[in-house]
Write a protein that holds these residues in place. Structure first.
Motif, short mmCIF file in Angstrom:
data_model
loop_
_atom_site.label_atom_id
_atom_site.label_comp_id
_atom_site.label_asym_id
_atom_site.label_seq_id
_atom_site.Cartn_x
_atom_site.Cartn_y
_atom_site.Cartn_z
N GLY A 146 0.81 -1.21 0.00
CA GLY A 146 0.00 0.00 0.00
C GLY A 146 0.85 1.26 0.00
O GLY A 146 0.41 2.32 -0.43
N ASP A 176 -6.43 0.86 -4.16
CA ASP A 176 -7.31 1.42 -3.11
C ASP A 176 -8.06 2.65 -3.61
O ASP A 176 -9.24 2.84 -3.31
N ASP A 193 -9.82 -7.24 -6.98
CA ASP A 193 -9.37 -8.59 -7.35
C ASP A 193 -10.59 -9.51 -7.55
O ASP A 193 -10.72 -10.21 -8.57
O1 KG4 Z 1 1.73 -4.86 2.70
P1 KG4 Z 1 0.41 -4.32 3.10
O2 KG4 Z 1 -0.48 -5.18 3.95
O3 KG4 Z 1 0.57 -2.96 3.86
C1 KG4 Z 1 1.53 -2.01 3.52
O4 KG4 Z 1 2.69 -2.16 3.97
O5 KG4 Z 1 1.14 -1.10 2.74
O6 KG4 Z 1 -0.34 -3.91 1.74
C2 KG4 Z 1 -1.63 -3.38 1.74
C3 KG4 Z 1 -2.04 -3.16 0.30
C4 KG4 Z 1 -3.37 -2.39 0.18
O7 KG4 Z 1 -3.17 -1.34 -0.75
C5 KG4 Z 1 -4.32 -3.44 -0.36
O8 KG4 Z 1 -5.37 -2.91 -1.17
C6 KG4 Z 1 -3.39 -4.32 -1.16
O9 KG4 Z 1 -2.23 -4.42 -0.36
N1 KG4 Z 1 -3.95 -5.66 -1.39
C7 KG4 Z 1 -4.30 -6.10 -2.63
C8 KG4 Z 1 -4.87 -7.40 -2.45
N2 KG4 Z 1 -4.84 -7.68 -1.10
C9 KG4 Z 1 -4.27 -6.61 -0.48
N3 KG4 Z 1 -4.18 -5.54 -3.83
C10 KG4 Z 1 -4.62 -6.23 -4.90
N4 KG4 Z 1 -5.20 -7.46 -4.81
C11 KG4 Z 1 -5.33 -8.08 -3.61
N5 KG4 Z 1 -5.89 -9.27 -3.53
#
Ligand code: KG4
Ligand code: ZN
Length: 343
Positions: A146, A176, A193
């Motif tokens: 994110g 997002d 997704d």
């Molecule tokens: O690594 P993370 O949990 O937190 C950070 O360090 O940012 O990543 C969160 C991000 C969010 O933007 C969320 O929308 C994305 O990962 N995310 C996904 C999916 N699951 C989580 N993006 C696309 N497809 C998914 N299935």
């Protein structure tokens, strides 16, 4: 028979990992490199705001952190006195959130006379790839979360170099923000997704921004979606409602194409022994499939962490911390969390 004067130290190295950099409160137990427990409390309070509210995140961490640590110890069937060290995310992240995790870690270290190991959140996402996977080095890692989108040359868990990064938004942010524009909740990635699975990715086209070298840019695609939806809604007020699956599929496909274009270039340039996908966006089903195809195309092993280690978790923090622990690389209790990356 008399006992040897210096019996070998056979005590296992048990690490408690703590993660609280954004909106997940997590604790994990790692014993000699194997995960015994991995507990994550996700915060639902942010859904109604369409993004993480820092003050609310800090408060939720305060409520969740001790129960989450207790659950991890219980699941691993150990007590605090079995621990060898505490690894904690020191940054980057939200300052109020980081303060909760680091201060709890410091308190426990003082109480149990344990060394603390401060861990960089991004290095922890890379370390997630090493959990249960015999990855080949050097590995080229695509870290998509994110907050970050980076290509990292990983020589070891303690030796990494960023060779490409985003010039503006992260890939997760692009997911997002799209979800927010279409009235879906937060975080948007999992929803886009899911809806994309029912849509045709060829329905609409979105642009890929021009960038230098191995860098990324996702602000252009986000803006183009904004204008596209505005124009379509003018013609047909039910456009989003009736076509959301196709929009999600087309938008998601373009993000993946942009990521793969740079990775393809990076593989040709660095010729890694393996490739690894990590960070929250690596939970995306189409990206995971495309990743495996990329590995086949270049004839290199393509690694992805298990689902529970993709989004923010403490197992990856414990894993990254364990490497530093083995080197005796401890962090003084006077060390402060950092909101931004030092790199
Ligand atoms: O690594 P993370 O949990 O937190 C950070 O360090 O940012 O990543 C969160 C991000 C969010 O933007 C969320 O929308 C994305 O990962 N995310 C996904 C999916 N699951 C989580 N993006 C696309 N497809 C998914 N299935
Ligand atoms: Zn993360």
């Amino acid at each position: 028979m008399t006992a040897p004067l210096n019996p070998p130290n056979t005590k296992p190295s048990i690490i408690l990992g703590i993660e609280s950099s954004c909106d997940d409160t997590a604790a994990a137990i790692l014993c000699d490199g194997k995960i015994l427990a991995n507990i994550t409390a996700s915060q639902t309070v942010h859904e109604q705001y369409g993004g993480v509210v820092p003050e609310l995140a800090s408060r939720a961490h305060q409520s969740n952190i001790i129960p989450v640590i207790e659950m991890a110890l219980k699941k691993a069937e150990i007590t605090s006195s079995d621990l060898a060290a505490i690894a904690v995310t020191q940054g980057p992240g939200l300052m109020g959130s980081l303060l909760v995790g680091t201060n709890v870690a410091k308190g426990l270290c003082i109480a149990h006379q344990l060394p603390m190991v401060g861990v960089n959140h991004l290095e922890a996402h890379v370390a997630a790839l090493f959990i249960d996977n015999p990855v080949e080095l050097p590995m080229l890692c695509l870290l998509v979360s994110g907050g970050h989108t980076q290509i990292i040359l990983v020589r070891s868990m303690l030796d990494m170099e960023i060779v490409g990064t985003t010039q503006d938004d992260a890939a997760g942010e692009a997911f997002d923000k799209a979800a927010k524009l279409m009235g879906l909740g937060y975080p948007g990635g999992p929803m886009v997704d899911r809806l994309a699975k029912e849509g045709n990715p060829e329905s609409y086209s979105f642009p890929d921004s021009q960038t230098e070298g191995l860098n990324f840019s996702f602000s252009g695609i986000k803006t183009s979606l904004l204008y596209f939806l505005r124009d379509q809604q003018k013609l047909n007020p039910q456009f989003i409602e009736n076509n959301i699956n196709h929009v999600c599929a087309s938008y998601q496909r373009q993000i993946i194409v942009s990521l793969m274009k740079r990775m393809n270039k990076a593989i040709l340039q660095y010729k890694p022994a393996s490739i690894g996908l990590s960070g929250g966006v690596s939970a995306n089903s189409e990206l995971r499939n495309t990743w495996l195809e990329l590995g086949k195309k270049h004839n290199v092993p393509a690694w992805i962490p298990a689902f529970e280690y993709c989004t923010d978790n403490a197992a990856m923090v414990a894993m990254a911390g364990y490497q530093k622990y083995l080197q005796g690389n401890f962090t003084p209790l006077s060390a402060l969390p950092f909101a931004r990356n030092k790199h």
